[in-house]
Write an enzyme that holds these catalytic residues in place. Structure first.
Site, PDB file in Angstrom:
ATOM      1  N   HIS A  63       2.726   6.785   4.039  1.00 17.90           N
ATOM      2  CA  HIS A  63       3.963   6.092   3.627  1.00 17.90           C
ATOM      3  C   HIS A  63       3.983   5.849   2.125  1.00 17.90           C
ATOM      4  CE1 HIS A  63       2.537   1.832   3.170  1.00 17.90           C
ATOM      5  NE2 HIS A  63       1.656   2.147   4.096  1.00 17.90           N
ATOM      6  N   ASP A 171      -2.078   0.708  -1.167  1.00 18.23           N
ATOM      7  CA  ASP A 171      -1.399   0.801   0.150  1.00 18.23           C
ATOM      8  C   ASP A 171       0.055   1.157  -0.086  1.00 18.23           C
ATOM      9  OD1 ASP A 171      -0.392   0.487   2.689  1.00 18.23           O
ATOM     10  OD2 ASP A 171      -0.705  -1.669   2.783  1.00 18.23           O
ATOM     11  N   GLU A 203       7.568   2.118   6.060  1.00 21.31           N
ATOM     12  CA  GLU A 203       6.458   1.793   6.979  1.00 21.31           C
ATOM     13  C   GLU A 203       6.216   0.288   7.005  1.00 21.31           C
ATOM     14  OE1 GLU A 203       2.207   1.058   8.150  1.00 21.31           O
ATOM     15  OE2 GLU A 203       3.246   0.498   6.331  1.00 21.31           O
ATOM     16  N   GLU A 204       6.303  -0.336   5.836  1.00 20.79           N
ATOM     17  CA  GLU A 204       5.934  -1.756   5.710  1.00 20.79           C
ATOM     18  C   GLU A 204       6.911  -2.694   6.419  1.00 20.79           C
ATOM     19  OE1 GLU A 204       3.180  -2.689   4.712  1.00 20.79           O
ATOM     20  OE2 GLU A 204       2.391  -1.393   3.127  1.00 20.79           O
ATOM     21  N   ASP A 226      -3.579   6.056   5.763  1.00 17.73           N
ATOM     22  CA  ASP A 226      -3.219   4.728   5.254  1.00 17.73           C
ATOM     23  C   ASP A 226      -4.488   4.040   4.773  1.00 17.73           C
ATOM     24  OD1 ASP A 226      -1.726   2.404   4.693  1.00 17.73           O
ATOM     25  OD2 ASP A 226      -0.501   2.662   6.482  1.00 17.73           O
ATOM     26  N   HIS A 315      -2.460  -5.778   0.357  1.00 20.80           N
ATOM     27  CA  HIS A 315      -1.182  -6.460   0.075  1.00 20.80           C
ATOM     28  C   HIS A 315      -1.287  -7.511  -1.027  1.00 20.80           C
ATOM     29  CE1 HIS A 315       1.253  -5.176   3.887  1.00 20.80           C
ATOM     30  NE2 HIS A 315       0.644  -4.172   3.298  1.00 20.80           N
TER      31      HIS A 315
HETATM   32 ZN   LIG Z   1      -0.004   0.864   4.560  1.00 21.70          ZN
END
Ligand SMILES: [Zn+2]
Length: 341
Positions: A63, A171, A203-204, A226, A315
């Protein structure tokens, strides 16, 4: 060999959050073009990089969207309220610098009523937070950050100790870079499988892009890429025990909270790693989902698995990955692509 640090810097500079992926999609399409037979995108913005082969279809989604925030309200003093795009730790946002689409920077603060120093950071709700861009009025703030516009972390991409990189949005921009590494590895090789490397959107916010992409490609096997958590930091998150270690190689996912990978795919990846002497680790991620699940549940079901990049502080504005791991993920994908289905 591609320069991962420089590629990451380029991607972070243009990247926007889920639903707004056009800039990074355009850059990734340009970067992939020399390595494949065709590159195109769909209505949602998923970017498909197709290397033609006579055999069965294999799909590799990573992603390209990143987490961020959307401006929802501008108050009379020019402070900005926002909703998260993707998963955030509200307490971790306090003091973070963000970049608005207009290019202006802001800092995230907590309302006085939240009184984080008295009640503790754990009690902070995202609605206790606001962004201060230093505007003098509501009008000035609205011009620079209208509602519906988005913002993201403004943090440096830099090397840490050894071959580690400390940066925002590994990410999954590093997953996208791993796809580029795989495509480059396969550039001069004719492969039996029909290969589809796909940079997916959204995706998130719930694995929204990979599903229509898998529907379209209709692969016989899907292998997502990922990041995954590691169990090697002090105070492992939620006290969870996790075996994955930074710098010890790509992981072959067995399960996460969204998916149980198909045994055929797990075996395919282990075989590719062993035959090519690529280090790997088995991965069980207790909390977190990936595009793997969206691919698996498409059409009448698709054989699905995932290779992950070990990553600390997922994140946060300063995630940590090991560039050796990123490179080996690319190599493992290329090796898996070469084994005829
Ligand atoms: Zn991810």
């Amino acid at each position: 060999m591609l320069n991962i640090l420089e590629l990451h810097k380029q991607l972070v500079e243009v990247a926007l959050p889920s639903g707004f992926e056009k800039p990074q999609g355009k850059l990734l399409a340009q970067l992939a073009k020399p390595y494949v037979d065709e590159v195109f995108s769909d209505a949602l913005g998923n970017v498909y990089c197709h290397k033609k082969g006579p055999g069965k279809r294999m799909m590799f989604p990573a992603h390209m969207d990143v987490i961020g925030m959307m401006i929802t309200f501008v108050d009379d003093k020019g402070f900005l309220r926002f909703e998260p795009i993707g998963g955030h730790s509200p307490a971790g946002l306090i003091g973070v610098t963000v970049r608005l689409e207009s290019g202006v920077r802001g800092t995230i603060r907590a309302d006085a009523a939240a009184d984080v120093f008295k009640h503790g950071f754990g009690d902070v709700d995202v609605h206790d937070l606001y962004i201060d861009i230093g505007a003098e009025s509501k009008e000035e703030a609205e011009e620079l950050a209208p509602i519906g516009s988005v913002c993201m972390f403004d943090a440096p991409t830099t090397m840490g100790a050894g071959s580690t990189m400390i940066a925002p949005y590994t990410d999954d921009l590093c997953g996208c870079i791993a796809l580029l590494i795989a495509m480059e590895e396969l550039k001069d090789t004719q492969v039996e499988n029909d290969l589809w490397f796909v940079f997916t959107v959204q995706e998130e916010v719930g694995l929204r892009g990979a599903k229509p992409a898998a529907w379209d490609v209709q692969p016989h096997m899907g292998i997502a890429v990922d990041v995954t958590r590691t169990g090697d930091t002090s105070g492992e998150i939620d006290g969870q025990r996790m075996q994955v270690r930074l710098g010890k190689g790509p992981t072959v996912k067995i399960k996460d909270s969204s998916v149980q990978c198909n045994p055929q795919v797990i075996e395919h990846l282990r075989k590719a790693a062993k035959e090519n002497k690529i280090p790997y680790q088995d991965e069980i991620l207790l909390a977190g989902g990936t595009d793997t699940a969206a691919v698996q549940k498409t059409r009448a079901g698709i054989l699905s698995g995932c290779v992950s990049i070990p990553c600390r502080n997922i994140h946060a504005p300063a995630e940590i990955v090991d560039l050796k791991d990123v490179e080996n993920v690319g190599k493992l994908l290329a090796a898996a692509a070469k084994i005829a289905l």
